[in-house]
Design an enzyme around this catalytic site. Structure first.
Site, PDB file in Angstrom:
ATOM      1  CD  GLU A  73       7.269  -0.303   5.487  1.00 11.90           C
ATOM      2  OE1 GLU A  73       7.597  -1.450   5.689  1.00 11.90           O
ATOM      3  OE2 GLU A  73       6.445   0.719   5.712  1.00 11.90           O
ATOM      4  CD  GLU A 102       2.449   1.033   6.585  1.00 14.93           C
ATOM      5  OE1 GLU A 102       3.285   0.976   7.324  1.00 14.93           O
ATOM      6  OE2 GLU A 102       2.084  -0.353   6.106  1.00 14.93           O
TER       7      GLU A 102
HETATM    8  P1  P53 Z   1       5.958   0.221  13.977  1.00 16.07           P
HETATM    9  C1  P53 Z   1      10.114   1.286   8.935  1.00 16.07           C
HETATM   10  C2  P53 Z   1      10.543   2.508   8.127  1.00 16.07           C
HETATM   11  C3  P53 Z   1       8.986   2.865   7.534  1.00 16.07           C
HETATM   12  C4  P53 Z   1       8.388   2.060   7.702  1.00 16.07           C
HETATM   13  O1  P53 Z   1       6.461   0.490  12.115  1.00 16.07           O
HETATM   14  C5  P53 Z   1       8.501   0.819   8.531  1.00 16.07           C
HETATM   15  C6  P53 Z   1       9.401   0.549   9.523  1.00 16.07           C
HETATM   16  C7  P53 Z   1       9.519  -0.747   9.460  1.00 16.07           C
HETATM   17  O2  P53 Z   1       9.960  -1.137  11.538  1.00 16.07           O
HETATM   18  O3  P53 Z   1       6.957  -0.335   8.420  1.00 16.07           O
HETATM   19  C8  P53 Z   1       6.116  -0.395   8.406  1.00 16.07           C
HETATM   20  O4  P53 Z   1       5.528  -1.012  14.080  1.00 16.07           O
HETATM   21  C9  P53 Z   1       4.733  -1.130   7.960  1.00 16.07           C
HETATM   22  C10 P53 Z   1       4.292  -1.979   9.232  1.00 16.07           C
HETATM   23  C11 P53 Z   1       4.368  -1.424  10.557  1.00 16.07           C
HETATM   24  C12 P53 Z   1       4.526   0.447  10.148  1.00 16.07           C
HETATM   25  O5  P53 Z   1       5.635   0.722   9.620  1.00 16.07           O
HETATM   26  O6  P53 Z   1       7.556  -0.958  13.039  1.00 16.07           O
HETATM   27  O7  P53 Z   1       4.506  -1.483   6.684  1.00 16.07           O
HETATM   28  O8  P53 Z   1       3.708  -3.215   9.607  1.00 16.07           O
HETATM   29  O9  P53 Z   1       4.008  -1.159  11.546  1.00 16.07           O
HETATM   30  C13 P53 Z   1       4.884   1.171  11.216  1.00 16.07           C
HETATM   31  O10 P53 Z   1       6.172   1.324  14.448  1.00 16.07           O
END
Ligand code: P53
Length: 479
Positions: free
Chosen positions: A176, A378
């Site tokens: 990211e 993801e």
């Molecule tokens: P958490 C923001 C928007 C999209 C993806 O996030 C993001 C974020 C960060 O807040 O992060 C990714 O755990 C990231 C992972 C993360 C996952 O999304 O905050 O690549 O490490 O855990 C989900 O709910």
């Protein structure tokens, strides 16, 4: 073709720091994830100056995958995963980042992990830097604002790509990389770049430094793409982007323009990764703002020679912006525009706006903009789960994933988008990156641990586990 290709990469995704624990095991150094405390839903995580005795750091133990991975891999196998996306924790290999020699025990750990996955028919897909920069590189060099980090990253990448050249095919450089684009979220600039700012830097100065760090990362990434192809020409090396499609809130032309500007700010990173050139809209922005970004002719050549093979990206939600006179969140750079919540979609308990159609839209936009293979690395639904009689009925998670897979199918089967795989996030419950909570759960496998760090760490299959098993088994026919 009315089915997914037979070699479609169905899988699951995690990141080293969010699962492994073992934060100081076998010579591992302190990473930037090791100095982030637990926050909460709507409560920011604190970044401490080193590891302090009186603070709780949820990533220090995480779900103890470091010791329990063999059992977890048995569950992944039962689930039917063809690939597992995880990261290598940089600080297991180079504990301080600038060490002369790698830590053999760290290298051995990933040999064992990858062998175990491969022996169970699961191909590892690897991110080189997923928020795991050595803390020492922050303290001693100021993070990626320093050009010296380019060489440290390249040396680390060279070490692991050489060591695992017969075990890994799909790599990604920086997770990211574009989520620092706003420059407002300290956690994002911290985790992507580990920048040490001077105390009284103005917002504009900060933004200039973030751009410099971003350029340094893009150069480091391009060098690694080139080097990786020399190490093994079969390697597929991609970038990793967070794509949140931003819609115009109204049909006013100005709203459309604001949405385009906000999107470009994020596209900047993949534009460089894919085309090897800094786009004009950014060159203009820098000159209008009087920013000086240090990039030599030689480095520009590096960017051009190290363009990526595919685009890996996360997709969770969409957003909306307007220039209408409405109450909304501020947007750096476009003071006349603001963020609004979209009344046409629902949000998760953390306020993330759920938008499956946005995924199909984004896949089409990316296909048209770049004409490269796409890989959804993801996607998932962070939610509170309840355990009843040792069961977790997470129908809401199934609904979310099913709706997204349905749109992804349309993108591939009706729109002709070139998509190579899908690895839903947090296939097993892990520490949330944004909030540091355990109870913001994404997994299809439950882990008995709460926000305070208590629990047996026992794993339990959720309803979504059985559902996803059927999806993979039928190659996406039964969703
Ligand atoms: P958490 C923001 C928007 C999209 C993806 O996030 C993001 C974020 C960060 O807040 O992060 C990714 O755990 C990231 C992972 C993360 C996952 O999304 O905050 O690549 O490490 O855990 C989900 O709910």
């Amino acid at each position: 073709m009315n089915r997914f290709p037979e070699d479609f990469l169905w899988g699951g995704a995690v990141a080293a720091h969010q699962v492994e624990g073992g934060w100081n095991a076998d010579g591992k150094g302190v990473s930037i994830a090791d100095v982030m405390t637990a926050g909460g839903n709507g409560i920011a995580r604190e970044i401490t100056d080193g590891v302090l005795d009186d603070k709780y750091y949820p990533n220090h133990e995480a779900i103890d995958f470091y010791h329990l991975y063999k059992e977890d891999i048995q569950l992944f196998k039962e689930l039917g995963l063809k690939v597992l996306r995880t990261s290598i924790n940089w600080t297991r290999i180079f504990p301080n980042g600038d060490d002369k020699e790698p830590n053999e025990k760290g290298l051995q750990f990933y040999d064992d992990l990858f062998d175990e996955l491969l022996a169970n028919g699961i191909e590892p897909v690897i991110t080189l830097s997923h928020f795991e920069i050595p803390f020492h590189l922050y303290k001693a060099y100021g993070g990626f604002k320093s050009k010296e980090l380019i060489d440290f990253f390249v040396r680390y990448a060279q070490t692991v790509m050489t060591r695992y050249k017969n075990k890994i095919k799909y790599w990604m450089t920086f997770n990211e990389i574009n989520n620092q684009a706003d420059g407002q979220h300290d956690l994002h600039t911290w985790t992507n770049s580990a920048i040490l700012f001077d105390r009284h830097e103005s917002q504009a100065k900060k933004e200039e430094i973030i751009y410099q760090a971003a350029i340094n990362e893009l150069i480091a990434s391009a060098k690694v793409v080139e080097l990786g192809h020399e190490i093994n020409p079969e390697f597929q090396i991609g970038c990793m982007m967070a794509y949140v499609p931003v819609y115009p809130f109204s049909s006013m032309p100005e709203d459309q323009m604001a949405a385009l500007k906000v999107m470009n700010r994020r596209f900047f990173y993949s534009d460089v990764h894919v085309r090897g050139e800094i786009p004009n809209y950014i060159v203009k922005e820098w000159s209008q703002k009087g920013y000086h970004i240090d990039i030599s002719q030689e480095e520009k050549k590096v960017l051009k020679e190290g363009t990526v093979d595919y685009i890996g990206f996360s997709y969770y939600m969409s957003g909306a912006v307007t220039t209408l006179d409405e109450e909304g969140g501020p947007i750096e750079d476009f003071p006349h525009a603001k963020w609004l919540s979209n009344p046409h979609v629902k949000a998760s308990d953390w306020g993330w706006q759920i938008d499956p159609v946005g995924l199909r839209y984004m896949l089409n936009i990316l296909d048209q903009r770049y004409q490269l293979p796409l890989f959804i690395v993801e996607n998932g639904f962070g939610a509170y789960d309840a355990v009843e009689n040792n069961q977790i009925h997470d129908q809401y998670r199934i609904d979310y994933l099913r709706a997204h897979i349905a749109e992804m199918k349309k993108a591939v089967l009706e729109d002709g988008v070139n998509l190579i795989g899908y690895t839903p996030w947090g296939i097993i419950d892990i520490v949330s990156f944004g909030s540091g909570e355990m109870e913001k759960r994404y997994g299809m496998i439950y882990v008995d641990k709460n926000n305070d760090g208590q629990g047996t760490l026992k794993r339990v299959k959720k309803d979504s586990f059985h559902w996803y098993q059927g999806v993979i088994r039928s190659n996406g026919d039964n969703i």
